[in-house]
Design an enzyme around this catalytic site. Sequence first.
Site, mmCIF file in Angstrom:
data_model
loop_
_atom_site.group_PDB
_atom_site.id
_atom_site.type_symbol
_atom_site.label_atom_id
_atom_site.label_comp_id
_atom_site.label_asym_id
_atom_site.label_seq_id
_atom_site.Cartn_x
_atom_site.Cartn_y
_atom_site.Cartn_z
ATOM 1 N N THR A 28 35.859 45.133 40.307
ATOM 2 C CA THR A 28 35.659 43.687 40.394
ATOM 3 C C THR A 28 34.729 43.371 41.549
ATOM 4 O O THR A 28 34.989 43.765 42.683
ATOM 5 C CB THR A 28 36.989 42.941 40.613
ATOM 6 O OG1 THR A 28 37.596 43.421 41.823
ATOM 7 C CG2 THR A 28 37.931 43.132 39.435
ATOM 8 N N ASN A 30 33.297 41.178 44.347
ATOM 9 C CA ASN A 30 33.853 40.086 45.158
ATOM 10 C C ASN A 30 32.751 39.248 45.798
ATOM 11 O O ASN A 30 31.710 39.772 46.177
ATOM 12 C CB ASN A 30 34.734 40.659 46.274
ATOM 13 C CG ASN A 30 35.998 41.290 45.753
ATOM 14 O OD1 ASN A 30 35.948 42.230 44.956
ATOM 15 N ND2 ASN A 30 37.131 40.777 46.172
ATOM 16 N N GLU A 80 37.040 37.435 41.855
ATOM 17 C CA GLU A 80 36.734 38.836 41.561
ATOM 18 C C GLU A 80 36.301 38.974 40.103
ATOM 19 O O GLU A 80 37.087 38.746 39.194
ATOM 20 C CB GLU A 80 37.973 39.701 41.800
ATOM 21 C CG GLU A 80 38.534 39.530 43.217
ATOM 22 C CD GLU A 80 39.501 40.637 43.596
ATOM 23 O OE1 GLU A 80 39.269 41.790 43.175
ATOM 24 O OE2 GLU A 80 40.479 40.341 44.286
HETATM 25 P P1 ADP Z 1 35.889 46.279 46.127
HETATM 26 O O1 ADP Z 1 37.289 46.284 46.649
HETATM 27 O O2 ADP Z 1 34.860 46.597 47.190
HETATM 28 O O3 ADP Z 1 35.551 45.017 45.391
HETATM 29 P P2 ADP Z 1 36.089 47.566 43.503
HETATM 30 O O4 ADP Z 1 36.872 48.812 43.233
HETATM 31 O O5 ADP Z 1 36.663 46.282 42.987
HETATM 32 O O6 ADP Z 1 35.823 47.510 45.082
HETATM 33 O O7 ADP Z 1 34.623 47.790 42.933
HETATM 34 C C1 ADP Z 1 33.716 46.695 42.936
HETATM 35 C C2 ADP Z 1 32.259 47.104 43.006
HETATM 36 O O8 ADP Z 1 31.943 47.989 41.925
HETATM 37 C C3 ADP Z 1 31.337 45.924 42.839
HETATM 38 O O9 ADP Z 1 31.068 45.263 44.066
HETATM 39 C C4 ADP Z 1 30.073 46.565 42.253
HETATM 40 O O10 ADP Z 1 29.181 46.953 43.300
HETATM 41 C C5 ADP Z 1 30.600 47.802 41.520
HETATM 42 N N1 ADP Z 1 30.611 47.680 40.037
HETATM 43 C C6 ADP Z 1 30.155 48.660 39.199
HETATM 44 N N2 ADP Z 1 30.306 48.299 37.915
HETATM 45 C C7 ADP Z 1 30.878 47.064 37.917
HETATM 46 C C8 ADP Z 1 31.272 46.172 36.852
HETATM 47 N N3 ADP Z 1 31.112 46.499 35.551
HETATM 48 N N4 ADP Z 1 31.824 44.973 37.220
HETATM 49 C C9 ADP Z 1 31.984 44.668 38.521
HETATM 50 N N5 ADP Z 1 31.639 45.467 39.564
HETATM 51 C C10 ADP Z 1 31.081 46.670 39.271
HETATM 52 MG MG MG Z 2 36.816 44.161 43.858
#
Ligand code: ADP
Ligand code: MG
Length: 148
Positions: A28, A30, A80
């Site tokens: 997700t 953010n 998110e």
């Molecule tokens: P965080 O806690 O940093 O948000 P996440 O595990 O939620 O970590 O991963 C989010 C990140 O993954 C996003 O900021 C983006 O850079 C990357 N990402 C890759 N593919 C997607 C997708 N299909 N949708 C959203 N984010 C994605």
């Molecule tokens: Mg996230």
Amino acid sequence: MFSYLPLFLKGEVVKGFGRGSKDLGCPTANYAREVTQSLPDNLKPGVYYGWAQVDQQDVHKMVVNIGWCPFYQNKEMSVETHIMHQFENDFYGSMLKICIAGYLRPEMNFNSLDELITAIKQDINNASNELDLPDSIMLKNNNFFTCD
Ligand code: ADP
Ligand code: MG
């Protein structure tokens, strides 16, 4: 009740809370506080669906969770966005535009990880179906996604 929809948001993708969304197969993206602080006061927390665009790339379907953020003593919301597209790389620091088209369900607590994962899959399915409808497709073509 949802008089604030459709809602158009734009901002930089920042590091989230490391809740391991990616480990659940559902990363997700953010937003920073500048975006979440600008949300309408009457916005109902929950899961919504709509369209998302990273930088000037293609517009994809998305589901977005808008919830009170424990990190800020529940005084601010987190937004998110899970984009229904397989990206080659992470896109932290990119500009993310979203158009929130409709509401799916309230926030809830789950008894197990399995239940949570089932709910996420269901949300993605429901969102995808809603986004195939003509009213939703009109929003995909909104000039919000073509202008700067
Ligand atoms: P965080 O806690 O940093 O948000 P996440 O595990 O939620 O970590 O991963 C989010 C990140 O993954 C996003 O900021 C983006 O850079 C990357 N990402 C890759 N593919 C997607 C997708 N299909 N949708 C959203 N984010 C994605
Ligand atoms: Mg996230």
